[in-house]
Motif scaffolding. Structure first.
Motif, PDB file in Angstrom:
ATOM      1  N   ILE A  30       0.838  -1.209   0.000  1.00 54.56           N
ATOM      2  CA  ILE A  30       0.000   0.000   0.000  1.00 54.56           C
ATOM      3  C   ILE A  30       0.869   1.254   0.000  1.00 54.56           C
ATOM      4  CG2 ILE A  30      -1.623   1.345   1.413  1.00 54.56           C
ATOM      5  CD1 ILE A  30      -2.867  -1.336   2.258  1.00 54.56           C
ATOM      6  N   ASP A  31       2.040   1.163   0.663  1.00 54.84           N
ATOM      7  CA  ASP A  31       2.970   2.297   0.710  1.00 54.84           C
ATOM      8  C   ASP A  31       4.029   2.212  -0.387  1.00 54.84           C
ATOM      9  OD1 ASP A  31       2.525   4.224   3.043  1.00 54.84           O
ATOM     10  OD2 ASP A  31       2.234   2.283   4.003  1.00 54.84           O
ATOM     11  N   ASP A  32       3.747   1.440  -1.453  1.00 51.77           N
ATOM     12  CA  ASP A  32       4.646   1.316  -2.610  1.00 51.77           C
ATOM     13  C   ASP A  32       5.993   0.699  -2.238  1.00 51.77           C
ATOM     14  OD1 ASP A  32       2.830   2.522  -4.491  1.00 51.77           O
ATOM     15  OD2 ASP A  32       3.308   4.451  -3.582  1.00 51.77           O
ATOM     16  N   LEU A  33       5.976  -0.229  -1.278  1.00 47.42           N
ATOM     17  CA  LEU A  33       7.200  -0.886  -0.833  1.00 47.42           C
ATOM     18  C   LEU A  33       7.045  -2.403  -0.894  1.00 47.42           C
ATOM     19  CD1 LEU A  33       7.945   1.277   2.344  1.00 47.42           C
ATOM     20  CD2 LEU A  33       9.100   1.446   0.128  1.00 47.42           C
ATOM     21  N   THR A  34       8.165  -3.112  -1.024  1.00 48.26           N
ATOM     22  CA  THR A  34       8.158  -4.565  -1.004  1.00 48.26           C
ATOM     23  C   THR A  34       9.202  -5.073  -0.007  1.00 48.26           C
ATOM     24  OG1 THR A  34       9.785  -4.725  -2.801  1.00 48.26           O
ATOM     25  CG2 THR A  34       7.448  -4.731  -3.411  1.00 48.26           C
ATOM     26  N   ILE A  35       9.006  -6.320   0.427  1.00 47.39           N
ATOM     27  CA  ILE A  35       9.959  -6.976   1.333  1.00 47.39           C
ATOM     28  C   ILE A  35      10.512  -8.208   0.631  1.00 47.39           C
ATOM     29  CG2 ILE A  35      10.316  -8.018   3.597  1.00 47.39           C
ATOM     30  CD1 ILE A  35       7.752  -6.645   4.527  1.00 47.39           C
ATOM     31  N   ALA A  36      11.824  -8.230   0.380  1.00 41.70           N
ATOM     32  CA  ALA A  36      12.485  -9.406  -0.192  1.00 41.70           C
ATOM     33  C   ALA A  36      13.217 -10.127   0.934  1.00 41.70           C
ATOM     34  CB  ALA A  36      13.465  -8.991  -1.284  1.00 41.70           C
ATOM     35  N   ILE A  37      12.973 -11.424   1.061  1.00 42.28           N
ATOM     36  CA  ILE A  37      13.532 -12.213   2.165  1.00 42.28           C
ATOM     37  C   ILE A  37      14.634 -13.120   1.623  1.00 42.28           C
ATOM     38  CG2 ILE A  37      12.996 -13.840   4.009  1.00 42.28           C
ATOM     39  CD1 ILE A  37      10.072 -12.864   3.803  1.00 42.28           C
ATOM     40  N   SER A  38      15.815 -13.032   2.223  1.00 39.73           N
ATOM     41  CA  SER A  38      16.944 -13.842   1.761  1.00 39.73           C
ATOM     42  C   SER A  38      16.811 -15.283   2.254  1.00 39.73           C
ATOM     43  CB  SER A  38      18.263 -13.259   2.281  1.00 39.73           C
ATOM     44  OG  SER A  38      18.414 -13.533   3.672  1.00 39.73           O
ATOM     45  N   GLU A  39      17.609 -16.158   1.675  1.00 43.57           N
ATOM     46  CA  GLU A  39      17.714 -17.520   2.187  1.00 43.57           C
ATOM     47  C   GLU A  39      18.414 -17.476   3.560  1.00 43.57           C
ATOM     48  OE1 GLU A  39      16.646 -20.465   0.977  1.00 43.57           O
ATOM     49  OE2 GLU A  39      15.620 -19.324  -0.593  1.00 43.57           O
ATOM     50  N   PRO A  40      18.058 -18.377   4.477  1.00 41.22           N
ATOM     51  CA  PRO A  40      18.732 -18.404   5.783  1.00 41.22           C
ATOM     52  C   PRO A  40      20.239 -18.578   5.635  1.00 41.22           C
ATOM     53  CG  PRO A  40      16.751 -19.746   5.838  1.00 41.22           C
ATOM     54  CD  PRO A  40      16.949 -19.351   4.397  1.00 41.22           C
ATOM     55  N   GLN A  41      20.993 -17.841   6.455  1.00 43.37           N
ATOM     56  CA  GLN A  41      22.453 -17.882   6.417  1.00 43.37           C
ATOM     57  C   GLN A  41      22.986 -18.450   7.732  1.00 43.37           C
ATOM     58  OE1 GLN A  41      24.015 -13.971   5.352  1.00 43.37           O
ATOM     59  NE2 GLN A  41      22.043 -13.426   4.436  1.00 43.37           N
TER      60      GLN A  41
END
Length: 238
Positions: free
Chosen positions: A204-215
């Protein structure tokens, strides 16, 4: 005569239908209310159980510390004191830590970029909601755009800028590092956040969340500012 009988029959059917509809409505309303109340009780019970679990963990940790003092205090008082101080520093977030974890990248959405939408700072309440989602897991440590989050960390708006520990957070993209107690917990956190509805709030706020693979080894910086003692008071010794 036939018309009169038909009219009375119609009135009787109308009354019966109205009473049946009213009864159905009442039963439905009662069921909804009961279901809602039960759900609220279950949520409260879940919160109480979580608090109970946290208290047991704290008690266990204090028991371990007391046990160390009892065993070593007479032989190595300085060593046990230094060890306790270091444990407290780690618990307070005053040291760099490395452990299994994931990284989140907060970025402008592709639609916002394509349309040339101006991206400003992430709203404080949105960032707080994300932190609350992350903190549903125990044993979590995190840093937002290089700022370590501890118990006294404040996320708020200062002069139109979203700040963490009074430091302005850059306009997206930026990263959030999160460490967990184990790789298994890191994977669970990754799966939970991937399915979370928080993505809709960000979109809604024109943002996205990209989640990395566990490290296996994710490093988080130490909290490098002075911890506020504003609400702490020294007790009087006897």
């Amino acid at each position: 005569m036939k018309k009169r009988i038909t009219g009375r029959f119609t009135v009787i059917l109308f009354v019966i239908g109205f009473m049946s509809a009213t009864q159905y409505n009442t039963v439905n309303t009662d069921n909804t209310r009961d279901s809602r109340d039960t759900w609220e009780i279950r949520q409260q019970l879940s919160r109480e159980k979580q608090l109970h679990s946290e208290l047991l963990s704290e008690i266990s940790l204090l028991d371990d510390t007391l046990g160390k003092y009892s065993d070593k205090a007479t032989k190595e008082p300085e060593a046990i004191l230094k060890e306790t101080v270091e444990d407290l520093r780690i618990g307070a977030g005053l040291t760099q830590i490395t452990g299994p974890g994931i990284e989140l990248e907060i970025s402008p959405s592709l639609e916002a970029i394509a349309l040339g939408t101006e991206i400003t700072e992430i709203p404080p309440d949105l960032l707080i909601r994300l932190v609350n989602e992350i903190n549903r897991f125990d044993g979590i440590e995190l840093a937002i755009a290089g700022e370590r989050v501890i118990n006294t960390t404040a996320i708020r708006d200062i002069n139109g800028y979203t700040t963490v520990n009074t430091e302005p957070i850059s306009t997206p993209p930026f990263t959030i590092g999160i460490t967990a107690e184990s790789m298994e917990e890191a994977r669970k956190l990754s799966s939970y956040l991937t399915a979370s509805a928080i993505h809709d709030d960000f979109y809604i706020d024109d943002l996205t969340i990209a989640i990395s693979e566990p490290q296996e080894d994710l490093a988080l910086p130490a909290f490098d500012e002075e911890i506020s003692m504003e609400y702490l008071e020294a007790g009087e010794g006897e």
